[in-house]
Design an enzyme around this catalytic site. Structure first.
Site, mmCIF file in Angstrom:
data_model
loop_
_atom_site.group_PDB
_atom_site.id
_atom_site.type_symbol
_atom_site.label_atom_id
_atom_site.label_comp_id
_atom_site.label_asym_id
_atom_site.label_seq_id
_atom_site.Cartn_x
_atom_site.Cartn_y
_atom_site.Cartn_z
ATOM 1 N N ASN A 21 10.992 -5.666 -14.915
ATOM 2 C CA ASN A 21 10.905 -6.621 -16.015
ATOM 3 C C ASN A 21 10.051 -5.921 -17.081
ATOM 4 O O ASN A 21 8.845 -5.759 -16.889
ATOM 5 C CB ASN A 21 10.243 -7.891 -15.515
ATOM 6 C CG ASN A 21 10.341 -9.087 -16.427
ATOM 7 O OD1 ASN A 21 9.657 -10.076 -16.206
ATOM 8 N ND2 ASN A 21 11.171 -9.038 -17.445
ATOM 9 N N ASN A 82 9.372 -13.770 -26.673
ATOM 10 C CA ASN A 82 10.673 -13.483 -26.085
ATOM 11 C C ASN A 82 11.439 -12.522 -26.985
ATOM 12 O O ASN A 82 11.140 -12.414 -28.185
ATOM 13 C CB ASN A 82 11.474 -14.780 -25.925
ATOM 14 C CG ASN A 82 10.894 -15.694 -24.866
ATOM 15 O OD1 ASN A 82 10.522 -15.252 -23.784
ATOM 16 N ND2 ASN A 82 10.816 -16.983 -25.171
ATOM 17 N N CYS A 91 3.858 -15.435 -18.883
ATOM 18 C CA CYS A 91 4.776 -14.487 -18.244
ATOM 19 C C CYS A 91 4.029 -13.802 -17.109
ATOM 20 O O CYS A 91 3.061 -13.085 -17.343
ATOM 21 C CB CYS A 91 5.285 -13.466 -19.254
ATOM 22 S SG CYS A 91 6.434 -12.266 -18.540
ATOM 23 N N ASN A 93 4.965 -11.420 -14.888
ATOM 24 C CA ASN A 93 5.049 -9.965 -14.861
ATOM 25 C C ASN A 93 4.387 -9.362 -16.095
ATOM 26 O O ASN A 93 3.706 -8.339 -16.024
ATOM 27 C CB ASN A 93 6.518 -9.519 -14.796
ATOM 28 C CG ASN A 93 7.147 -9.797 -13.452
ATOM 29 O OD1 ASN A 93 6.492 -9.706 -12.414
ATOM 30 N ND2 ASN A 93 8.422 -10.152 -13.449
ATOM 31 N N ASN A 170 5.223 -22.442 -18.124
ATOM 32 C CA ASN A 170 6.493 -22.506 -18.830
ATOM 33 C C ASN A 170 7.485 -23.232 -17.911
ATOM 34 O O ASN A 170 7.314 -23.266 -16.699
ATOM 35 C CB ASN A 170 6.996 -21.106 -19.216
ATOM 36 C CG ASN A 170 7.073 -20.167 -18.026
ATOM 37 O OD1 ASN A 170 6.529 -20.430 -16.964
ATOM 38 N ND2 ASN A 170 7.743 -19.050 -18.196
ATOM 39 N N GLU A 221 16.325 -16.172 -17.820
ATOM 40 C CA GLU A 221 15.077 -16.535 -18.477
ATOM 41 C C GLU A 221 15.325 -17.064 -19.878
ATOM 42 O O GLU A 221 16.110 -16.497 -20.643
ATOM 43 C CB GLU A 221 14.147 -15.319 -18.526
ATOM 44 C CG GLU A 221 12.738 -15.638 -18.948
ATOM 45 C CD GLU A 221 11.795 -14.461 -18.741
ATOM 46 O OE1 GLU A 221 10.685 -14.538 -19.301
ATOM 47 O OE2 GLU A 221 12.159 -13.499 -18.049
ATOM 48 N N ARG A 222 14.630 -18.117 -20.215
ATOM 49 C CA ARG A 222 14.719 -18.733 -21.538
ATOM 50 C C ARG A 222 14.437 -17.699 -22.624
ATOM 51 O O ARG A 222 13.419 -17.016 -22.610
ATOM 52 C CB ARG A 222 13.701 -19.877 -21.623
ATOM 53 C CG ARG A 222 13.599 -20.553 -22.961
ATOM 54 C CD ARG A 222 12.536 -21.632 -22.971
ATOM 55 N NE ARG A 222 11.197 -21.114 -22.687
ATOM 56 C CZ ARG A 222 10.075 -21.813 -22.837
ATOM 57 N NH1 ARG A 222 10.134 -23.070 -23.239
ATOM 58 N NH2 ARG A 222 8.904 -21.279 -22.571
ATOM 59 N N CYS A 230 11.254 -12.045 -12.486
ATOM 60 C CA CYS A 230 10.520 -13.064 -13.252
ATOM 61 C C CYS A 230 9.364 -13.544 -12.381
ATOM 62 O O CYS A 230 9.586 -14.106 -11.300
ATOM 63 C CB CYS A 230 11.438 -14.219 -13.622
ATOM 64 S SG CYS A 230 10.605 -15.556 -14.522
ATOM 65 N N GLY A 231 8.141 -13.311 -12.849
ATOM 66 C CA GLY A 231 6.964 -13.662 -12.056
ATOM 67 C C GLY A 231 6.751 -15.160 -11.956
ATOM 68 O O GLY A 231 6.528 -15.699 -10.872
ATOM 69 N N THR A 232 6.822 -15.862 -13.105
ATOM 70 C CA THR A 232 6.681 -17.313 -13.048
ATOM 71 C C THR A 232 7.842 -17.929 -12.271
ATOM 72 O O THR A 232 7.683 -18.936 -11.573
ATOM 73 C CB THR A 232 6.610 -17.924 -14.453
ATOM 74 O OG1 THR A 232 7.750 -17.513 -15.210
ATOM 75 C CG2 THR A 232 5.330 -17.516 -15.170
#
Length: 305
Positions: A21, A82, A91, A93, A170, A221-222, A230-232
């Site tokens: 990422n 983004n 985020c 990551n 998020n 991801e948005r 994606c960490g979250t």
């Protein structure tokens, strides 16, 4: 005759990634850069720019109005954007890459670092031994929040699944699937209903359970599209699994979340907090010229050299 606007001096940038990422890091300690959404879109474009899943502007909390109230707790603010130019709250990551940059650049020492984000203060731990290596970095992600929009459904590639809302700073919609190929290629954003549930958009997580503490996932991801990790999203997946069982772990429990770009470790603690551990590396550095903002319908492009 009106004088031409002065050009912005060349800026140093860094390129890093966490489980593939990837991010552009722009140092801007005094908050002097004027970045328009079109600048960010071009910089993140993989054909006409540097290429990245997002941009991290590194600015002192005291130099940014969004972070000024956090200056007493953290020195640095991670202004995350983004690749479509929109701001984002958090985020998982990206903040590990951000911490790695701060240490590699000599702004912080290895250990635990407080970093300001739009989701609040996050504490990141970089082990001393990993100063010169690409070893794992851990971030305390806080408490996942599950109450939110109800009756969420996600549709992709002609299939539909119920989804659980999880807020990790998020918004996420987590759908459990039997096969990660079922959502299709994810070139088109999944449809999320009801239509008004996420007016600012949502990150969609497709998750399959492969063991008591092993998950595999794909994430759209948005503002980005499908990402390699994606960490979250990994934390949201674990939170959704725990919500299905209705139990909070009696002791800190580690989950492995396998994503296309690699594996992340999520530790669920008895107090409800989560920790995210994974790789974070700075892999390149260079200079770029950001053109000065001018009052014209069309601006000169960002020049990368």
């Amino acid at each position: 005759m009106t004088p031409a606007p002065a050009a912005t001096p060349p800026s140093v940038f860094f390129k890093g990634h966490g489980a593939q990422n990837d991010f552009i890091v722009l140092p801007d300690p005094l908050g002097e850069l004027c970045l328009l959404p079109e600048d960010i879109r071009q910089l993140c474009d993989r054909r006409t720019g540097i290429g990245a899943d997002g941009l991290l502007r590194a600015v002192h909390c005291t130099a940014d109005p969004e972070a000024a109230t956090m200056a007493g707790e953290a020195e640095w603010f991670m202004d995350y954007r983004n690749p479509d130019g929109t701001p984002a709250q958090m985020c998982g990551n990206g903040i590990r890459v951000f911490a790695r940059y701060l240490i590699d650049a000599g702004h912080q020492h290895p250990g635990t670092i407080a970093i300001a984000t739009r989701a609040g203060i996050r504490h990141v731990h970089v082990p001393v031994r990993s100063r010169d290596f690409r070893g794992p970095v851990t971030v305390l992600m806080g408490h996942p929040l599950l109450p939110g929009p109800d009756h969420i459904r996600v549709t992709a590639a002609g299939r539909s699944w119920p989804a659980l809302h999880v807020d990790m700073g998020n918004p996420h919609a987590v759908a459990f699937v039997d096969d990660l190929t079922h959502p299709g290629d994810l070139h088109t954003p999944p449809t999320v209903t009801p239509a008004g549930a996420y007016p600012a958009g949502v990150t969609v997580n497709f998750v399959a359970v492969r063991g008591p503490r092993l998950l595999v996932a794909r994430v759209h991801e948005r503002g980005v599209g499908e990402t390699r990790a994606c960490g979250t999203g990994a934390c949201a997946a674990v939170a959704a699994v725990l919500a299905r069982t209705g139990r909070r772990p009696a002791a800190s429990t580690r989950f492995t979340v396998d994503l296309p770009g690699g594996s992340l470790t999520v530790t669920a603690n008895p107090d409800g907090t989560m920790e995210l551990t994974g790789p974070a590396a700075i892999v390149a550095q260079g200079t770029l010229d950001l053109t000065a903002a001018v009052p014209a319908p069309r601006r000169s492009p960002v020049q990368v050299r």
